[in-house]
Design a protein around this motif. Sequence first.
Motif, PDB file in Angstrom:
ATOM      1  N   ARG A 137       1.044  -0.602  -0.138  1.00 32.32           N
ATOM      2  CA  ARG A 137      -0.128  -0.198  -0.405  1.00 32.32           C
ATOM      3  C   ARG A 137       1.048   1.301  -0.095  1.00 32.32           C
ATOM      4  NH1 ARG A 137      -3.472  -3.822   2.731  1.00 32.32           N
ATOM      5  NH2 ARG A 137      -1.192  -3.412   4.934  1.00 32.32           N
ATOM      6  N   GLN A 138       0.958   1.524  -1.151  1.00 34.14           N
ATOM      7  CA  GLN A 138       1.977   3.412  -1.318  1.00 34.14           C
ATOM      8  C   GLN A 138       0.440   4.177  -2.213  1.00 34.14           C
ATOM      9  OE1 GLN A 138       3.597   0.583  -3.189  1.00 34.14           O
ATOM     10  NE2 GLN A 138       3.976  -0.194  -1.222  1.00 34.14           N
ATOM     11  N   LYS A 139       0.843   5.433  -1.474  1.00 37.53           N
ATOM     12  CA  LYS A 139      -0.216   6.809  -2.602  1.00 37.53           C
ATOM     13  C   LYS A 139       1.270   7.781  -2.607  1.00 37.53           C
ATOM     14  CE  LYS A 139      -4.225   9.482  -2.076  1.00 37.53           C
ATOM     15  NZ  LYS A 139      -5.231  10.038  -1.908  1.00 37.53           N
ATOM     16  N   LEU A 140       1.331   8.359  -4.002  1.00 37.75           N
ATOM     17  CA  LEU A 140       1.291   9.344  -4.639  1.00 37.75           C
ATOM     18  C   LEU A 140       0.660  10.234  -5.314  1.00 37.75           C
ATOM     19  CD1 LEU A 140       4.986   8.038  -5.915  1.00 37.75           C
ATOM     20  CD2 LEU A 140       4.735   8.729  -3.606  1.00 37.75           C
ATOM     21  N   THR A 141       0.329  11.595  -4.356  1.00 38.07           N
ATOM     22  CA  THR A 141      -0.123  12.883  -4.901  1.00 38.07           C
ATOM     23  C   THR A 141       0.724  14.474  -5.492  1.00 38.07           C
ATOM     24  OG1 THR A 141      -1.532  11.580  -3.899  1.00 38.07           O
ATOM     25  CG2 THR A 141      -1.807  14.150  -4.915  1.00 38.07           C
ATOM     26  N   PHE A 142       1.094  14.403  -7.201  1.00 42.14           N
ATOM     27  CA  PHE A 142       1.520  15.045  -7.311  1.00 42.14           C
ATOM     28  C   PHE A 142       1.138  16.530  -7.019  1.00 42.14           C
ATOM     29  CE2 PHE A 142       4.301  11.492  -8.663  1.00 42.14           C
ATOM     30  CZ  PHE A 142       5.349  11.853  -7.884  1.00 42.14           C
ATOM     31  N   LEU A 143       1.460  17.711  -6.602  1.00 41.83           N
ATOM     32  CA  LEU A 143       0.542  19.039  -6.305  1.00 41.83           C
ATOM     33  C   LEU A 143       0.865  19.677  -7.406  1.00 41.83           C
ATOM     34  CD1 LEU A 143       0.759  19.464  -2.961  1.00 41.83           C
ATOM     35  CD2 LEU A 143      -1.001  17.641  -4.030  1.00 41.83           C
ATOM     36  N   ASP A 144      -0.038  20.067  -8.876  1.00 41.61           N
ATOM     37  CA  ASP A 144       0.471  20.816  -9.421  1.00 41.61           C
ATOM     38  C   ASP A 144      -0.755  22.581  -9.518  1.00 41.61           C
ATOM     39  OD1 ASP A 144       1.210  22.233 -11.614  1.00 41.61           O
ATOM     40  OD2 ASP A 144       0.682  20.207 -13.258  1.00 41.61           O
ATOM     41  N   GLY A 145      -0.401  23.098  -8.696  1.00 43.85           N
ATOM     42  CA  GLY A 145      -1.963  23.602  -8.557  1.00 43.85           C
ATOM     43  C   GLY A 145      -2.955  23.534  -7.948  1.00 43.85           C
ATOM     44  N   LYS A 146      -3.548  23.772  -8.998  1.00 37.78           N
ATOM     45  CA  LYS A 146      -5.190  23.232  -8.787  1.00 37.78           C
ATOM     46  C   LYS A 146      -5.134  21.442  -9.032  1.00 37.78           C
ATOM     47  CE  LYS A 146      -6.994  25.375 -12.299  1.00 37.78           C
ATOM     48  NZ  LYS A 146      -8.207  25.867 -12.526  1.00 37.78           N
ATOM     49  N   THR A 189      -2.746  11.551  -9.366  1.00 39.81           N
ATOM     50  CA  THR A 189      -2.104  10.981  -7.935  1.00 39.81           C
ATOM     51  C   THR A 189      -1.664   9.175  -8.487  1.00 39.81           C
ATOM     52  OG1 THR A 189      -4.148  12.128  -6.533  1.00 39.81           O
ATOM     53  CG2 THR A 189      -3.391   9.425  -6.022  1.00 39.81           C
ATOM     54  N   LEU A 190      -1.354   8.254  -7.431  1.00 39.37           N
ATOM     55  CA  LEU A 190      -0.299   7.052  -7.911  1.00 39.37           C
ATOM     56  C   LEU A 190      -1.087   6.087  -6.505  1.00 39.37           C
ATOM     57  CD1 LEU A 190       2.692   7.782  -9.776  1.00 39.37           C
ATOM     58  CD2 LEU A 190       0.502   6.450 -10.549  1.00 39.37           C
ATOM     59  N   VAL A 191      -1.864   5.527  -6.809  1.00 40.13           N
ATOM     60  CA  VAL A 191      -2.359   4.550  -5.567  1.00 40.13           C
ATOM     61  C   VAL A 191      -2.313   3.231  -5.862  1.00 40.13           C
ATOM     62  CG1 VAL A 191      -3.941   3.912  -4.301  1.00 40.13           C
ATOM     63  CG2 VAL A 191      -3.768   6.205  -4.739  1.00 40.13           C
ATOM     64  N   HIS A 192      -1.668   2.698  -5.092  1.00 41.04           N
ATOM     65  CA  HIS A 192      -0.727   1.052  -4.656  1.00 41.04           C
ATOM     66  C   HIS A 192      -1.546   0.542  -4.206  1.00 41.04           C
ATOM     67  CE1 HIS A 192       1.933  -2.035  -4.359  1.00 41.04           C
ATOM     68  NE2 HIS A 192       0.563  -3.042  -4.603  1.00 41.04           N
ATOM     69  N   ASN A 193      -2.605  -0.263  -4.075  1.00 35.18           N
ATOM     70  CA  ASN A 193      -3.285  -1.063  -2.890  1.00 35.18           C
ATOM     71  C   ASN A 193      -3.986  -2.568  -3.015  1.00 35.18           C
ATOM     72  OD1 ASN A 193      -4.981  -1.050  -1.054  1.00 35.18           O
ATOM     73  ND2 ASN A 193      -6.734  -0.020  -0.961  1.00 35.18           N
ATOM     74  N   GLY A 194      -2.765  -3.782  -2.864  1.00 34.72           N
ATOM     75  CA  GLY A 194      -2.473  -4.445  -3.247  1.00 34.72           C
ATOM     76  C   GLY A 194      -2.085  -4.875  -4.140  1.00 34.72           C
ATOM     77  N   GLN A 195      -3.170  -5.761  -5.042  1.00 33.61           N
ATOM     78  CA  GLN A 195      -3.021  -6.337  -6.305  1.00 33.61           C
ATOM     79  C   GLN A 195      -3.154  -5.145  -7.458  1.00 33.61           C
ATOM     80  OE1 GLN A 195      -4.384 -10.060  -7.818  1.00 33.61           O
ATOM     81  NE2 GLN A 195      -2.861 -11.394  -6.916  1.00 33.61           N
ATOM     82  N   ASP A 196      -3.870  -3.667  -7.272  1.00 33.77           N
ATOM     83  CA  ASP A 196      -4.745  -2.786  -7.568  1.00 33.77           C
ATOM     84  C   ASP A 196      -3.894  -1.496  -7.336  1.00 33.77           C
ATOM     85  OD1 ASP A 196      -7.421  -3.774  -9.043  1.00 33.77           O
ATOM     86  OD2 ASP A 196      -7.644  -3.875  -6.889  1.00 33.77           O
TER      87      ASP A 196
END
Length: 407
Positions: A117-126, A130-137
């Motif tokens: 389980r990992q999550k990365l959210t790149f902020l670009d102004g408004k 987002t990248l989400v890894h949750n189990g096999q998804d």
Amino acid sequence: MAANTKTSRKAARYAVPVAVAGVAAATVAMVPAFANAGGPDLPKVTAQQLIEKVAASDVQQLSGTAKITTDLGLPKIASGLLGGGGVAGGSANPEDKIAQLANGTHTFRVAADGPDRQKLTFLDGKDEYTLVHNGQDVWGYDSKSNEVFHDKDAQNAGQDHKKTAERLPASPQELAQEVLKSAGPTTDISVGDTAQVAGRDAYQLVLKPKQSGSTVASVQIAVDAKNGVPLRIQLLSSQGGKPIVDAGFTQVDFAKPAADAFTFTPPKGAKVTEGTEHGKDGKGGKDGKDGKPFKALESFPGLGDLAGGAGGKGDVKVLGEGWSAVARIDSGAGRAGTSLKDLENDKNAPKEAKQFLNSLGDKVTGKFGEGRLFSTRLVNALITDDGKVYVGAVTKDQLVKTADSAK
């Protein structure tokens, strides 16, 4: 995002170009450190002790905000190719976002709860990506284009197929781990000044080339004094000035993130592309869009052969070792009508190709013959008229010297 997770093993190869040495792991110099004025007063440690602290760190849960700034010193035309703006916009496929991280400054939120389980959210102004890894998804969502990418990380993903979760851009922690793996007999490792990163006391591990001729002066890794987690990594240029790469946490919390932080549902009306579709019928396969390998030069009309395209050999030989290693590639572009000189003299050549050459490359001569030298603060490349490409994280003089000695 601990060192033993699946994502940390492969992720850094798709982030900014930090692991430039590519040397085998071996002995390192052990230099004791002393607390320095301006940083926190911490107990003395050796480089060996600090490396062991990083290796022993079992932190797998964290959340926070990080920032990565990359300054390769690229001309404007090349910066535009790498997406000089933000990350948001266009396809939601993670592989389409990677090159944009190699230019400019990007802020992102990060959360991790173990290897699955990992999550990365790149902020670009408004806007956000987002990248989400949750189990096999694995989900990628671009708010600007309202596009969603979805892939399944099955146990048997195929021999030549890297799992999508293993292609996620790296955190400062993962980048640092990759650099440490690359340290070897051509690297001097010591402990530098102490520092504070994201409000936490840290030691700084300093890696320096023992050899001359590298574009890298040092790699500095700030390590959390309590739990051994790398908090920041800086790649400093031998030319001086600001770091080539500066990636680090600006805020970090090692508490377990909320479970719903890794839940993702495609927004209403969003276009969803399944990963299995990205590769059917030779379209967008593992090498890139439309089943063709992605090569930067091939995006310019008239430069395809230089990248080992149609008719190119693509034979690679590594010259030297460690920080001064140079890859020699036989592109097969030296035959009549396909050399750089032919392109320069071709009145029918696309103006984009000539603009690219003029913006990036200086003409050089030597024992190797004639060619063009393409320069950045980190990597230099020499393309000769006889179809050879020499590329490495070495200075221009060192690159020409290597090409001369290879004749």
